[in-house]
Motif scaffolding. Structure first.
Motif, PDB file in Angstrom:
ATOM      1  N   SER A  71       0.825  -1.203   0.000  1.00  0.00           N
ATOM      2  CA  SER A  71       0.000   0.000   0.000  1.00  0.00           C
ATOM      3  C   SER A  71       0.863   1.258   0.000  1.00  0.00           C
ATOM      4  O   SER A  71       0.519   2.261  -0.644  1.00  0.00           O
ATOM      5  CB  SER A  71      -0.937   0.001   1.212  1.00  0.00           C
ATOM      6  N   VAL A  72       1.991   1.228   0.710  1.00  0.00           N
ATOM      7  CA  VAL A  72       2.889   2.386   0.740  1.00  0.00           C
ATOM      8  C   VAL A  72       3.472   2.639  -0.646  1.00  0.00           C
ATOM      9  O   VAL A  72       3.496   3.783  -1.132  1.00  0.00           O
ATOM     10  CB  VAL A  72       4.020   2.172   1.772  1.00  0.00           C
ATOM     11  N   ASP A  73       3.945   1.588  -1.295  1.00  0.00           N
ATOM     12  CA  ASP A  73       4.533   1.731  -2.631  1.00  0.00           C
ATOM     13  C   ASP A  73       3.502   2.259  -3.630  1.00  0.00           C
ATOM     14  O   ASP A  73       3.801   3.158  -4.429  1.00  0.00           O
ATOM     15  CB  ASP A  73       5.071   0.382  -3.114  1.00  0.00           C
ATOM     16  N   LEU A  74       2.299   1.701  -3.579  1.00  0.00           N
ATOM     17  CA  LEU A  74       1.256   2.149  -4.509  1.00  0.00           C
ATOM     18  C   LEU A  74       0.865   3.597  -4.239  1.00  0.00           C
ATOM     19  O   LEU A  74       0.613   4.374  -5.172  1.00  0.00           O
ATOM     20  CB  LEU A  74       0.026   1.239  -4.398  1.00  0.00           C
ATOM     21  N   ALA A  75       0.793   3.981  -2.965  1.00  0.00           N
ATOM     22  CA  ALA A  75       0.425   5.357  -2.620  1.00  0.00           C
ATOM     23  C   ALA A  75       1.467   6.339  -3.128  1.00  0.00           C
ATOM     24  O   ALA A  75       1.123   7.406  -3.668  1.00  0.00           O
ATOM     25  CB  ALA A  75       0.261   5.486  -1.108  1.00  0.00           C
ATOM     26  N   VAL A  76       2.752   6.009  -2.977  1.00  0.00           N
ATOM     27  CA  VAL A  76       3.812   6.887  -3.463  1.00  0.00           C
ATOM     28  C   VAL A  76       3.727   7.036  -4.982  1.00  0.00           C
ATOM     29  O   VAL A  76       3.831   8.157  -5.521  1.00  0.00           O
ATOM     30  CB  VAL A  76       5.195   6.331  -3.051  1.00  0.00           C
ATOM     31  N   GLN A  77       3.516   5.928  -5.667  1.00  0.00           N
ATOM     32  CA  GLN A  77       3.399   5.993  -7.130  1.00  0.00           C
ATOM     33  C   GLN A  77       2.183   6.818  -7.551  1.00  0.00           C
ATOM     34  O   GLN A  77       2.248   7.597  -8.502  1.00  0.00           O
ATOM     35  CB  GLN A  77       3.290   4.574  -7.701  1.00  0.00           C
ATOM     36  N   ALA A  78       1.072   6.650  -6.839  1.00  0.00           N
ATOM     37  CA  ALA A  78      -0.152   7.356  -7.201  1.00  0.00           C
ATOM     38  C   ALA A  78      -0.020   8.856  -6.978  1.00  0.00           C
ATOM     39  O   ALA A  78      -0.414   9.670  -7.835  1.00  0.00           O
ATOM     40  CB  ALA A  78      -1.329   6.797  -6.399  1.00  0.00           C
ATOM     41  N   PHE A  79       0.537   9.245  -5.821  1.00  0.00           N
ATOM     42  CA  PHE A  79       0.668  10.672  -5.508  1.00  0.00           C
ATOM     43  C   PHE A  79       1.680  11.378  -6.409  1.00  0.00           C
ATOM     44  O   PHE A  79       1.641  12.609  -6.533  1.00  0.00           O
ATOM     45  CB  PHE A  79       1.069  10.855  -4.042  1.00  0.00           C
ATOM     46  N   THR A  80       2.593  10.628  -7.004  1.00  0.00           N
ATOM     47  CA  THR A  80       3.600  11.230  -7.886  1.00  0.00           C
ATOM     48  C   THR A  80       3.253  11.074  -9.364  1.00  0.00           C
ATOM     49  O   THR A  80       4.075  11.409 -10.225  1.00  0.00           O
ATOM     50  CB  THR A  80       4.983  10.609  -7.618  1.00  0.00           C
ATOM     51  N   SER A  81       2.060  10.574  -9.658  1.00  0.00           N
ATOM     52  CA  SER A  81       1.623  10.424 -11.050  1.00  0.00           C
ATOM     53  C   SER A  81       0.887  11.701 -11.468  1.00  0.00           C
ATOM     54  O   SER A  81      -0.296  11.878 -11.174  1.00  0.00           O
ATOM     55  CB  SER A  81       0.705   9.201 -11.186  1.00  0.00           C
TER      56      SER A  81
END
Length: 370
Positions: free
Chosen positions: A258-268
């Motif tokens: 969830s942390v990895d996906l959140a970082v990717q999502a917020f930086t997209s």
């Protein structure tokens, strides 16, 4: 002299009634506007979850995500990002209006705690269920989720012994019929498991939003609606991002997912543009809904807001289907008819539709008297 005084008195009464009528009509206009914006919010949020890294996650390149992560974790993350953006907009609005200190002071009051409870029900539970349902079954679930006013009326009777007369029971029956009418279109030509699950989850969203309406009604009556909205959006954003998403991450294989996906999502970037817009629309729709409720009554305000059962599929069709060129967002004519029937049922629950005609006649008489 008495005749002059009487004439002035009658004119004052007529002016007061006209002012009250204008206040009432403004409340209806705000509540209707909230329904329209809610429909647009649905389309913008869904569009955001097709852009940037989201296109890879939901496309052919799933980045090795499990079926559970794609169906549930991503939906929870999308709702969390939207509510986080919405919380940011609400805090900026509170700062601009000079109410940030009032927001901090009201959080730990009895009405504030009630709104926090309502936000936990309507944000992480209802909001995430709504997003999951849309991803699984498309815009057909939007009118079904609009069953929340009918559910709120039933829960109000059970929890608070509120009135549930024959007219309201008829309106609930109309809403249930409309939901079955709309839901039946999802099974034409063979129902997919995804569609069936999506419709079922949309009912969960309606249940949670109906319960939120019951809980929030008491708290919002004792607090400034602008502060109440800020409490709701901040609570929902925090709960979604730091509680619900990690829980789904653990269920999907580990909190690191969830942390990895959140970082990717917020930086997209391409996706975050749409999430920033959907967060703003989310803040506006709740703000105008609360304001409309305070001016025309919670029942009628909720009924007017329920017009999103029509505007949601409409904006999804226009933004995702026509503008985005995506398939699967067109609804059969039966579903559109069901959405209109749903709006009539919601209106019938909140008030006698004939009262609108009576009020119109009273306004004409006031204009003639003036």
């Amino acid at each position: 002299m008495k005749e002059v005084s009487k004439a002035v008195s009658l004119e004052a009464v007529a002016s007061k009634k006209k002012l009250t009528s204008n206040f009432f009509k403004k409340g209806i206009s705000l509540a209707l506007f909230s329904g329209l914006i809610y429909g647009l919010w649905t389309a913008c949020l869904t569009m955001g979850m097709t852009k940037g890294v989201w296109g890879d996650w939901y496309g052919a390149n799933t980045a090795g995500l499990s079926a559970f992560a794609i169906a549930y974790l991503l939906a929870a993350l999308g709702n969390a990002i939207n509510d986080t953006c919405s919380a940011g907009w609400s805090l900026l609005y509170a700062l601009k209006k000079g109410k940030f200190k009032d927001f901090l002071r009201c959080v730990n009051t009895a009405p504030g705690r009630i709104i926090i409870v309502a936000a936990l029900i309507g944000g992480p539970i209802a909001g995430t269920a709504y997003v999951i349902a849309i991803q699984m079954a498309g815009s057909i679930v939007v009118p079904i989720s609009a069953l929340c006013p009918a559910i709120a009326a039933i829960l109000g009777k059970i929890l608070y012994k509120q009135e549930l007369n024959k007219r309201m029971a008829f309106g609930i029956a109309v809403c249930v019929f409309a939901s079955f009418l709309i839901g039946s279109t999802g099974f034409t030509g063979g129902a997919s498991t995804s569609t069936f699950i999506g419709i079922a989850i949309a009912i969960i969203a309606a249940l949670a939003w109906g319960f939120e309406g019951c809980v929030a009604g008491y708290g919002s009556a004792m607090i400034d609606p602008e502060i109440g909205i800020c409490i709701r959006q901040v609570t929902s954003g925090i709960a979604n991002l730091f509680i619900l998403v990690p829980i789904f991450g653990i269920m999907a294989g580990g909190v690191n997912i969830s942390v990895d996906l959140a970082v990717q999502a917020f930086t997209s970037g391409p996706a975050m543009i749409w999430f920033a817009l959907s967060g703003l629309l989310s803040f506006i729709t709740f703000m105008t809904w609360y304001a409309g409720n305070s001016m025309c009554g919670a029942g009628l305000g909720t009924a007017c807001n329920g017009t999103y059962s029509f505007f949601g599929p409409l904006f999804c069709l226009l933004l995702l289907g026509v503008y985005g060129g995506m398939d699967g967002w067109a609804l059969p004519s039966v579903a559109w008819i069901g959405a209109v029937v749903m709006m009539f049922g919601i209106l019938t629950i909140s008030m006698n539709p004939l009262d609108l005609l009576r009020r119109k006649n009273e306004e004409v008489q006031l204009d003639e008297a003036a």
